[in-house]
Write a protein that holds these residues in place. Structure first.
Motif, short mmCIF file in Angstrom:
data_model
loop_
_atom_site.label_atom_id
_atom_site.label_comp_id
_atom_site.label_asym_id
_atom_site.label_seq_id
_atom_site.Cartn_x
_atom_site.Cartn_y
_atom_site.Cartn_z
N GLY A 299 29.25 33.14 45.52
CA GLY A 299 30.22 32.61 44.59
C GLY A 299 31.52 33.38 44.57
N SER A 300 32.39 32.97 43.64
CA SER A 300 33.72 33.57 43.55
C SER A 300 34.06 33.94 42.11
N LEU A 301 34.91 34.92 41.98
CA LEU A 301 35.48 35.31 40.69
C LEU A 301 36.92 35.75 40.93
N ARG A 302 37.75 35.59 39.92
CA ARG A 302 39.10 36.14 39.98
C ARG A 302 39.29 37.08 38.80
N LEU A 303 39.57 38.32 39.13
CA LEU A 303 39.84 39.32 38.11
C LEU A 303 41.34 39.38 37.85
N SER A 304 41.69 39.63 36.60
CA SER A 304 43.09 39.78 36.21
C SER A 304 43.28 41.14 35.57
N CYS A 305 44.49 41.65 35.71
CA CYS A 305 44.84 42.92 35.08
C CYS A 305 46.24 42.77 34.49
N ALA A 306 46.31 42.85 33.18
CA ALA A 306 47.59 42.75 32.47
C ALA A 306 48.12 44.14 32.22
N ALA A 307 49.35 44.38 32.65
CA ALA A 307 49.96 45.69 32.49
C ALA A 307 51.03 45.66 31.42
N SER A 308 51.10 46.74 30.66
CA SER A 308 52.18 46.93 29.70
C SER A 308 52.62 48.38 29.76
N GLY A 309 53.91 48.60 29.54
CA GLY A 309 54.45 49.95 29.61
C GLY A 309 54.80 50.40 31.01
N ARG A 310 54.53 49.57 31.99
CA ARG A 310 54.88 49.85 33.38
C ARG A 310 55.06 48.52 34.09
N GLN B 155 53.90 53.72 26.29
CA GLN B 155 52.51 53.97 26.64
C GLN B 155 52.04 52.89 27.62
N VAL B 156 51.44 53.33 28.72
CA VAL B 156 50.96 52.40 29.73
C VAL B 156 49.56 51.94 29.38
N GLN B 157 49.37 50.64 29.43
CA GLN B 157 48.04 50.08 29.19
C GLN B 157 47.74 49.04 30.27
N LEU B 158 46.50 49.05 30.73
CA LEU B 158 46.01 48.09 31.70
C LEU B 158 44.76 47.44 31.11
N VAL B 159 44.73 46.12 31.10
CA VAL B 159 43.59 45.42 30.52
C VAL B 159 43.07 44.41 31.53
N GLU B 160 41.82 44.61 31.95
CA GLU B 160 41.20 43.72 32.92
C GLU B 160 40.45 42.59 32.23
N SER B 161 40.31 41.49 32.94
CA SER B 161 39.51 40.37 32.47
C SER B 161 39.03 39.59 33.67
N GLY B 162 38.07 38.69 33.43
CA GLY B 162 37.62 37.81 34.49
C GLY B 162 36.27 38.16 35.10
N GLY B 163 35.68 39.25 34.67
CA GLY B 163 34.37 39.60 35.20
C GLY B 163 33.29 38.67 34.66
N GLY B 164 32.10 38.82 35.20
CA GLY B 164 31.00 38.00 34.73
C GLY B 164 29.83 38.02 35.69
N LEU B 165 28.92 37.09 35.47
CA LEU B 165 27.73 36.96 36.30
C LEU B 165 27.90 35.78 37.24
N TYR C 223 34.69 46.88 37.69
CA TYR C 223 35.95 46.85 38.42
C TYR C 223 37.08 47.25 37.49
N SER C 224 37.90 48.20 37.97
CA SER C 224 39.02 48.70 37.17
C SER C 224 40.31 48.58 37.97
N CYS C 225 41.37 48.23 37.26
CA CYS C 225 42.68 48.29 37.91
C CYS C 225 43.34 49.62 37.54
N ALA C 226 44.27 50.02 38.38
CA ALA C 226 44.93 51.30 38.19
C ALA C 226 46.36 51.20 38.71
N THR C 227 47.20 52.11 38.24
CA THR C 227 48.60 52.09 38.63
C THR C 227 49.07 53.49 39.01
N GLN C 228 49.94 53.54 40.00
CA GLN C 228 50.57 54.81 40.37
C GLN C 228 51.91 54.92 39.65
#
Length: 126
Positions: free
Chosen positions: A16-27, A1-11, A94-99
């Protein structure tokens, strides 16, 4: 099963700057095109950035070009979106996605992606 989990958002304040992360599993991110999309309230989801699995194509929406950078860490099976010089109009979920692996579908079209994360909220105050 493919799962994508984002983190790093905020106010953050404008500029300013932010760095978003996306952890993938199953792909494996090294063999799949990975993209970032965003959706602001009352608007349709739109393309932000993507990196082809082959490394030959990295594309950005005109609205973020020169300010955002997409990258991947194959060892950690993660992708990132570094966002600099943020503007209030960047406020969105913001969402990450995979092909699918080795897909050659256009990187900037939603229909080419088969799995999506839940998203992380980014709010930029003026």
């Amino acid at each position: 099963q493919v799962q994508l989990v984002e983190s790093g958002g905020g106010l953050v304040q404008a500029g300013g700057s932010l760095r978003l992360s996306c952890a993938a599993s199953g792909r494996t991110v090294s063999t799949s095109t990975m993209g970032w999309f965003r959706q602001a309230p009352g608007k349709e989801r739109e393309f932000v950035a993507a990196a082809r699995w082959s490394g030959g194509t990295i594309r950005y929406a005109d609205s973020v070009k020169g300010r955002f950078t997409i990258s991947r860490d194959n060892a950690k099976n993660m992708i990132y979106l570094q966002m600099n010089s943020l503007k209030p109009e960047d406020t969105a979920v913001y969402s990450c996605a995979t092909q699918p692996p080795y897909s050659l579908a256009p990187v900037d079209l939603i229909r080419g992606y088969d799995y999506w994360g839940q998203g992380t909220q980014v709010t930029v105050s003026s």
